[in-house]
Enzyme design. Sequence first.
Site, short mmCIF file in Angstrom:
data_model
loop_
_atom_site.label_atom_id
_atom_site.label_comp_id
_atom_site.label_asym_id
_atom_site.label_seq_id
_atom_site.Cartn_x
_atom_site.Cartn_y
_atom_site.Cartn_z
N ASN A 10 27.45 0.85 25.29
CA ASN A 10 27.69 1.20 24.10
C ASN A 10 27.24 -0.03 23.10
O ASN A 10 27.67 -0.44 23.21
CB ASN A 10 28.93 1.55 23.88
CG ASN A 10 29.41 1.75 22.45
OD1 ASN A 10 28.41 2.25 21.95
ND2 ASN A 10 30.35 1.95 22.29
N TRP A 11 25.74 -0.27 22.69
CA TRP A 11 25.51 -0.38 22.07
C TRP A 11 26.43 -0.87 21.15
O TRP A 11 25.64 -2.76 20.32
CB TRP A 11 24.04 -0.74 22.21
CG TRP A 11 22.74 -0.78 22.75
CD1 TRP A 11 23.54 -0.82 24.29
CD2 TRP A 11 21.29 -0.92 23.82
NE1 TRP A 11 22.65 -0.94 25.70
CE2 TRP A 11 21.45 -0.92 24.95
CE3 TRP A 11 20.83 -0.89 22.75
CZ2 TRP A 11 20.26 -1.05 25.26
CZ3 TRP A 11 19.54 -0.65 23.08
CH2 TRP A 11 19.81 -1.22 24.69
N LYS A 12 27.10 -0.78 20.07
CA LYS A 12 27.10 -0.03 18.67
C LYS A 12 26.21 -0.88 18.14
O LYS A 12 25.39 -0.27 17.99
CB LYS A 12 28.71 -0.89 18.90
CG LYS A 12 29.87 -1.04 20.36
CD LYS A 12 31.34 -2.28 20.26
CE LYS A 12 31.40 -1.32 21.12
NZ LYS A 12 33.43 -1.79 21.28
N HIS A 96 35.15 7.66 19.58
CA HIS A 96 35.51 6.04 19.80
C HIS A 96 36.37 5.06 18.93
O HIS A 96 36.80 6.07 17.53
CB HIS A 96 33.89 5.13 19.39
CG HIS A 96 34.54 4.21 19.91
ND1 HIS A 96 35.33 3.19 19.71
CD2 HIS A 96 33.93 3.86 21.49
CE1 HIS A 96 34.88 1.80 20.18
NE2 HIS A 96 34.38 1.99 21.53
N GLU A 98 36.61 2.78 17.05
CA GLU A 98 36.41 2.31 16.21
C GLU A 98 35.85 3.73 15.23
O GLU A 98 36.06 3.52 14.21
CB GLU A 98 34.72 1.47 16.41
CG GLU A 98 35.06 0.42 16.78
CD GLU A 98 34.56 -0.34 17.78
OE1 GLU A 98 32.83 0.26 17.87
OE2 GLU A 98 34.78 -1.22 18.96
N GLU A 168 40.17 4.06 26.85
CA GLU A 168 39.49 3.44 26.49
C GLU A 168 40.96 2.65 25.29
O GLU A 168 40.77 3.14 24.59
CB GLU A 168 38.41 3.00 25.65
CG GLU A 168 36.91 3.62 25.81
CD GLU A 168 36.04 3.21 25.55
OE1 GLU A 168 34.93 2.52 26.03
OE2 GLU A 168 35.86 3.09 24.31
N GLY A 174 37.63 -4.59 24.23
CA GLY A 174 36.06 -5.72 22.43
C GLY A 174 37.73 -7.13 22.64
O GLY A 174 36.97 -8.02 21.70
N SER A 214 36.80 -3.57 27.59
CA SER A 214 36.37 -5.21 28.60
C SER A 214 36.71 -4.92 29.41
O SER A 214 36.85 -6.10 30.44
CB SER A 214 37.89 -6.11 28.76
OG SER A 214 37.51 -6.80 27.08
N GLY A 235 31.09 -2.05 27.00
CA GLY A 235 30.43 -2.57 25.15
C GLY A 235 29.80 -4.10 25.34
O GLY A 235 28.24 -3.88 25.11
N GLY A 236 30.15 -4.90 24.79
CA GLY A 236 30.15 -6.25 25.37
C GLY A 236 28.60 -6.72 26.18
O GLY A 236 27.59 -7.32 26.20
P1 PGA Z 1 33.92 -3.59 25.34
O1 PGA Z 1 33.99 -2.16 24.56
O2 PGA Z 1 33.25 -2.76 26.90
O3 PGA Z 1 32.75 -5.00 24.32
O4 PGA Z 1 35.21 -3.74 25.23
C1 PGA Z 1 33.95 -1.13 24.81
C2 PGA Z 1 33.62 -0.09 24.40
O5 PGA Z 1 34.13 0.18 22.80
O6 PGA Z 1 32.88 1.39 24.31
#
Ligand code: PGA
Length: 252
Positions: A10-12, A96, A98, A168, A174, A214, A235-236
């Site tokens: 997930n490149w956000k 998600h 977010e 999640e 994050g 994470s 994500g990251g």
């Molecule tokens: P993260 O994000 O790996 O940076 O914790 C995961 C996500 O939001 O899907």
Amino acid sequence: MPRIPLIAGNWKMYTSLAEARTLAGAVVSACKGLTDREVMIAPPFTALATVAEVVRGSQVRLAAQNVCWEEQGAFTGEIAPGMLRELGCTMAIIGHSERRQIFGETDALINRRVAGAMRFGITPILCFGETLAEREAGQTMAVLERQVRAGLSGIAVAEPANLVLAYEPVWAIGTGKTASEEQAQEAHEFVRNLLLDMYEKSIAQQMRILYGGSVNSGNVDALLRQPDIDGALVGGASLKADSFERIIHFRQ
Ligand code: PGA
């Protein structure tokens, strides 16, 4: 039948077009010859067409980070499932944390997105998870049950591959704080049992439940060794070619 693991990036709201092209190219290279797992990347909407060209003909699947439920219409700021299909997108991340926390998306709205995506042949990755306060108050399983039941309300699943879930925990996204393998497995097993209650056994047993929060090259092996963890939503660590490559090559 064993479930085929899915590694999803997930490149956000990251990557310029040039960065997206380079990163997608690295993912395609990293996937060469892999047959026992699936890999998906979700660039920002603006990079979808560019990344689609790079992944065409490879086994890397393309996903959007959100999707509307309508075919077209006056929905400023939204993207229709058919528009995504046109670009070669076959999956979409939905719900998600977010989206839920920053943009106020509710379980009911998320349910509409899931239904709309499926109606137009896009596989949803439905995300859910508890906040730290909810975990500390002992409400984790109640929150997961509410989000999964409401998110999937009225959703029929003909093929297990048509729907993916992603646990999640919000406190792990994050933050560098991953759920322990035991914490994650406990939640996944609980959700598996919920699915068994909601769907036919053959469907519920084959649906994939990803873990996200994470995930990195150091913890992915242990997480994916858990019996009900069928992949990772990253994500990251999906923004760095070398770490995502190591995650793709997880060892169970
Ligand atoms: P993260 O994000 O790996 O940076 O914790 C995961 C996500 O939001 O899907």
